[in-house]
Write a protein that holds these residues in place. Sequence first.
Motif, mmCIF file in Angstrom:
data_model
loop_
_atom_site.group_PDB
_atom_site.id
_atom_site.type_symbol
_atom_site.label_atom_id
_atom_site.label_comp_id
_atom_site.label_asym_id
_atom_site.label_seq_id
_atom_site.Cartn_x
_atom_site.Cartn_y
_atom_site.Cartn_z
ATOM 1 N N LEU A 161 -65.774 1.258 27.315
ATOM 2 C CA LEU A 161 -65.413 2.390 28.160
ATOM 3 C C LEU A 161 -64.152 3.068 27.629
ATOM 4 N N THR A 162 -63.193 2.284 27.184
ATOM 5 C CA THR A 162 -61.968 2.840 26.610
ATOM 6 C C THR A 162 -62.271 3.627 25.346
ATOM 7 N N HIS A 163 -63.147 3.076 24.491
ATOM 8 C CA HIS A 163 -63.543 3.807 23.282
ATOM 9 C C HIS A 163 -64.115 5.169 23.634
ATOM 10 N N ALA A 164 -65.034 5.185 24.592
ATOM 11 C CA ALA A 164 -65.703 6.440 24.940
ATOM 12 C C ALA A 164 -64.732 7.438 25.559
ATOM 13 N N LEU A 165 -63.905 6.956 26.491
ATOM 14 C CA LEU A 165 -62.967 7.849 27.163
ATOM 15 C C LEU A 165 -61.944 8.406 26.185
ATOM 16 N N GLU A 166 -61.386 7.550 25.338
ATOM 17 C CA GLU A 166 -60.379 8.031 24.390
ATOM 18 C C GLU A 166 -61.001 8.963 23.350
ATOM 19 N N ALA A 167 -62.221 8.668 22.909
ATOM 20 C CA ALA A 167 -62.883 9.562 21.961
ATOM 21 C C ALA A 167 -63.069 10.946 22.570
ATOM 22 N N TYR A 168 -63.383 10.985 23.870
ATOM 23 C CA TYR A 168 -63.662 12.256 24.537
ATOM 24 C C TYR A 168 -62.402 13.083 24.772
ATOM 25 N N ALA A 215 -70.819 14.206 22.710
ATOM 26 C CA ALA A 215 -72.134 13.869 23.260
ATOM 27 C C ALA A 215 -72.317 12.351 23.352
ATOM 28 N N LEU A 216 -71.910 11.649 22.317
ATOM 29 C CA LEU A 216 -72.036 10.192 22.314
ATOM 30 C C LEU A 216 -71.119 9.559 23.355
ATOM 31 N N ALA A 217 -69.895 10.064 23.459
ATOM 32 C CA ALA A 217 -68.940 9.494 24.411
ATOM 33 C C ALA A 217 -69.403 9.700 25.846
ATOM 34 N N LEU A 218 -69.901 10.880 26.156
ATOM 35 C CA LEU A 218 -70.367 11.157 27.514
ATOM 36 C C LEU A 218 -71.571 10.288 27.871
ATOM 37 N N SER A 219 -72.482 10.116 26.929
ATOM 38 C CA SER A 219 -73.632 9.254 27.171
ATOM 39 C C SER A 219 -73.191 7.818 27.402
ATOM 40 N N ALA A 220 -72.261 7.345 26.582
ATOM 41 C CA ALA A 220 -71.778 5.972 26.729
ATOM 42 C C ALA A 220 -71.101 5.764 28.080
ATOM 43 N N MET A 221 -70.278 6.719 28.503
ATOM 44 C CA MET A 221 -69.596 6.573 29.787
ATOM 45 C C MET A 221 -70.585 6.502 30.940
ATOM 46 N N ALA A 222 -71.642 7.302 30.891
ATOM 47 C CA ALA A 222 -72.644 7.267 31.953
ATOM 48 C C ALA A 222 -73.354 5.917 31.994
ATOM 49 N N LEU A 223 -73.707 5.390 30.830
ATOM 50 C CA LEU A 223 -74.382 4.092 30.770
ATOM 51 C C LEU A 223 -73.474 2.971 31.281
ATOM 52 N N ILE A 224 -72.219 3.000 30.879
ATOM 53 C CA ILE A 224 -71.294 1.938 31.296
ATOM 54 C C ILE A 224 -71.037 2.002 32.792
ATOM 55 N N GLY A 225 -70.784 3.204 33.300
ATOM 56 C CA GLY A 225 -70.521 3.334 34.726
ATOM 57 C C GLY A 225 -71.662 2.817 35.579
ATOM 58 N N ALA A 226 -72.886 3.008 35.115
ATOM 59 C CA ALA A 226 -74.055 2.606 35.891
ATOM 60 C C ALA A 226 -74.420 1.136 35.734
ATOM 61 N N ASN A 227 -73.883 0.461 34.702
ATOM 62 C CA ASN A 227 -74.400 -0.869 34.376
ATOM 63 C C ASN A 227 -73.369 -1.976 34.219
#
Length: 395
Positions: A198-205, A216-228
């Motif tokens: 989650l930190t990787h995705a948020l900081e990348a964004y 695009a990759l960071a937003l997709s990752a954040m959605a997957l992590i938040g849900a799972n």
Amino acid sequence: MSAISMNFASPRMLLVAGGAVRQLADVLARFGLSRPLVVTDPFMVGSGHVRHCLEPLERAGLAIAVFSDTVSDPTDIVVEAGVERLEVGDYDCLIGFGGGSPIDTAKAMAILAAGGGKMRDYKAPFAADKGALPVIAVPTTAGTGSECTRFTVITDTERDEKMLIAGLGALPLAAVVDYELTFSVPPRTTADTGIDSLTHALEAYVSKRANPISDALALSAMALIGANIRTAYAEPHNAAAREAMMLAATEAGLAFSNSSVALVHGMSRPIGAHFHVPHGLSNAMLLPAITRFSVPGAAARYAEAARRIGFARDGDNDDTAAARLVSGLEALNRDLSVPTPAAYGIDEAAWTGKMALMAEQALASGSPGNNPRVPSAEEIVGLYREVWTGAAANR
């Protein structure tokens, strides 16, 4: 719209599937490789988990050797020992099998074997673009993203410093991403590696070096992590949650490898070096406080991150959504039992005594310079102090 200028690098092959590790010999064959040195750790060998990697190679009749002396928070000493092993064998590739530490070790071995000298010679901002052998990465945790990044982090044992090594020499040739390998990962590791992703995705964004593909990759990752992430933590054998977290880790790895990490990682590495806190856990300790500090530099981006993770509603304005991001991160830490540094067992005097040095090392890494709000050394010390008191978790 302004012109886009970007440079995006990724492994030449990403094999993502349940049971993908059983195709490992086929992946090597695609690249004409047949003499791997498998780099792993003592737990993988002792527990038998390394057999998931070795059996498909054995069935294919390949000549295999194993280097299993890696440690968590890999050190220059271990990397040098690995290079010595390389020099006495006839290998044509390295397979990093395990969490981020074995994969990072394999990447560093390839870099050091190509250029010689000491590992510190390759510390960023040096461009470590040469590797002696290709690396095939097989992650067994859903978190570091090391299987698809151009980074490795190695501790300089003489200087007690975690060094960021960056360059194409650290980029794996191929990654085999198999979520089934994560079923046995315990809840604490699931939580820590998940927040690392989650930190990787948020900081990348929010990074100053973000680009359309990393976004695009960071937003997709954040959605997957938040849900799972909570489901993977509470239900280790939930295949859908494990698969989602593994995909998110890879997406987030690709995102930050081509954008950058920022202040959280800059401040996290010194905590790992001085107090031996696992990397994902130190990220989690820092994430709420640093996000609160950073929001004024990119409020709209932090707000959108909050919506994607699921902390804010689509109709929330940016100020409300950004505030809900911070409170959501605090709640996530509580739900995943993330300790404060004090609860982890770090001595207050030792923490206080190291704050100025840790701030200096954080700034020297370059990562804070990518942050939307770039701190001074004094502000970093203040953030370390806030994280110690647990202020971020108690507001």
